[in-house]
Design an enzyme around this catalytic site. Sequence first.
Site, short mmCIF file in Angstrom:
data_model
loop_
_atom_site.label_atom_id
_atom_site.label_comp_id
_atom_site.label_asym_id
_atom_site.label_seq_id
_atom_site.Cartn_x
_atom_site.Cartn_y
_atom_site.Cartn_z
N LYS A 1 0.93 -1.09 -0.13
CA LYS A 1 0.09 0.12 -0.10
C LYS A 1 0.96 1.18 0.03
O LYS A 1 0.56 2.19 -0.61
CB LYS A 1 -0.72 0.14 1.31
N ARG B 1 -4.39 -7.74 -11.36
CA ARG B 1 -4.94 -9.00 -12.00
C ARG B 1 -6.28 -8.73 -12.53
O ARG B 1 -6.90 -7.63 -12.47
CB ARG B 1 -5.06 -9.97 -10.87
N GLU C 1 -5.34 7.23 7.30
CA GLU C 1 -5.64 8.14 6.23
C GLU C 1 -6.89 8.58 6.41
O GLU C 1 -7.74 8.17 7.12
CB GLU C 1 -5.37 7.90 4.77
#
Lengths: 167, 494
Positions: free
Chosen positions: B120, B295, B203
């Site tokens: 991340k 993906r 966040e």
Amino acid sequence: MGFQLILDGEEHDVAIVRRRPHLVLRIDGIQHEFSEIGGPGDGLHALKCGKHPIDFIRASDNERQIIRLGGRTFEVDLTDPFSEGMESGGNMDAVRSPMPGTVVSIQCKEGDTVVRGTPLVTIESMKLQTVLSAMREGTVAEILRAEGETFEKDAIIVMLEPETEKA
Amino acid sequence: MSDPLFNKVLVANRGEIACRIMRTLTDMGISTVAIHHAAESKARHVQMADKAVEICGETPVAAHLDMGQIIEIARKLEVDAIHPGYGFLSENANFAAAVAEAGMTFIGPDAETIALMGDKISARNFAEKHNVAVAPSVMPTDDLEDFIEKAADIGYPLLIKAAAGGGGKGMSIVREAGALVEAARIASSEAQRYFGDGRVYAETFVDHPRHIEVQILGDGKGGAIHLFERECSVQRRFQKIIEEAPAANLSSELRDEICTSATRLAAAAHYKNAGTVEYILGADGRFFFLEMNTRLQVEHPVTEMITGIDLVRAQIEIAAGKGLPLPQSEVRTSGHAIECRICAENPEQDFMPETGVVRHLGVPEAEWLRFENALTHGQKITADFDPMLAKLVAHGPDRDAAIERSIAALGELALLGVKTNIDYLARLINHDAFRTAELHTGFIAQHRDDLAPKALNETERAQILAAAFLGFRQTRDLIVGTPEPHAAIGGWRN
């Protein structure tokens, strides 16, 4: 002859009133006539209740009938009149897993006094953790699974001491 | 006909996605190899494949995660390429590297890109560097006290998540200063337990956020296009339940801005493969980068249905070095598509996973409908794998039509023998707030009471009980009188 069927956890009385010329069932005290009763077994069937045709899908799963009707699915069980006594009190002693999984941690020990809602064990199934709590107050009699052990759906994880008659 | 791009491809997955990938492989004239654990030897993907090989492992999932074993099978069978599907090894950089080292093609990005986007923090830094908006945040640290201090400075509400996480594990929302310390501590311990990495990250939390994601295709040389956005705001515990394309009520300027930002990210990363850039979108029109999935996505069919592009084919062509299937200027969309994820779970018991046996499967058919599944009659549904059983994807000329068609198809779909969320999904799509697209990630919590099943009336209850009563052998025999000949000749009415 009357039978008890369980739908959504509630008992309903169903009795055969007449078989000919049309089947009449008394369901929870109200008579319903069926001019068509559909075929036996699993699959798509049609019923005619009074003049209303009803399409439904039925599948049997061991002793259970699964009915899909009107875009909704229902499970119906037939109660065995002889096992009635076991149902009520017996179940509250056993803390069962609602799904298959693994024991993550145990928050109680044998002999502990618990109240309704006391967390007993944490289990994990498909990466989701759930806490199994006591359903009534009582004493922990036995813990049947150790941390890390796996179990099937409806397995008994913890037993409480049987409830004694209150004076 | 020209030679196929690959001769033989191993699909390192199972269930509906393995079947879906093999469908395209077969279409392209490519021979298919399936892998399966002993517990799923009769599964549909095994039957579909040209060749199927059993894999071993302590659990079925462990078998599907065993890179060495899978690569060895591929090598022995002289496979040219491996398609990882989604989940399992699809975002495992080591696997991508190992496939390449073994001299085969990994149908996906290279290992470096997977590693970059898989973390991340590195993904976020990369996005920020390339002018993709990110939410104000606190970088992870092992020093929990320092983390808490910095997190408090951002203000509330605040989202705390595991640095190495995914799928909603280790995430929580903190709405006031008093709850911060405890939330940080829990997130860190969950992160440690699930991912073996206790670092946490925080966040700005966007209230009533929508989940918007952009399907991109990159050629690995800096060329990238987008196939527009999907909305996946209807979620539960951060898991998507319903996805649609396009997103409703999005101004064309905002759509353009979001899609362009995703293409910019993919191009900057020299991204190779199909990929998804996820954003959260606030009511004020601000959007922030969430993560990039390197993906094929579970919900890829909604994009295929509105663009007419086969994403698996595009993945294979890109992997074979054929480049992008079309230029951006030629990407068109038509109508609206909605996907429902059908899961073995009980919505009336907090969505607990369910197990059972498929006793009846009735699937509606229409040219606007895709039912992606690998279900077979008599199949055991166990807790060995993910509870998602199938996906129902409906397309319509517009959103209202797609909604009507989804409700009709869900009503007709019959999967008996294991409890599923099919009826719940129908109620959800039929909800006024869904119809008017008042979507946000808290939708399910907000409308929980409305989404509960309606109580049955007396007539309905009597019909259900009668239908069941006529099914139990014990009671049916009493009604029919002479027990079995009727069943033997197959019908009462005839």
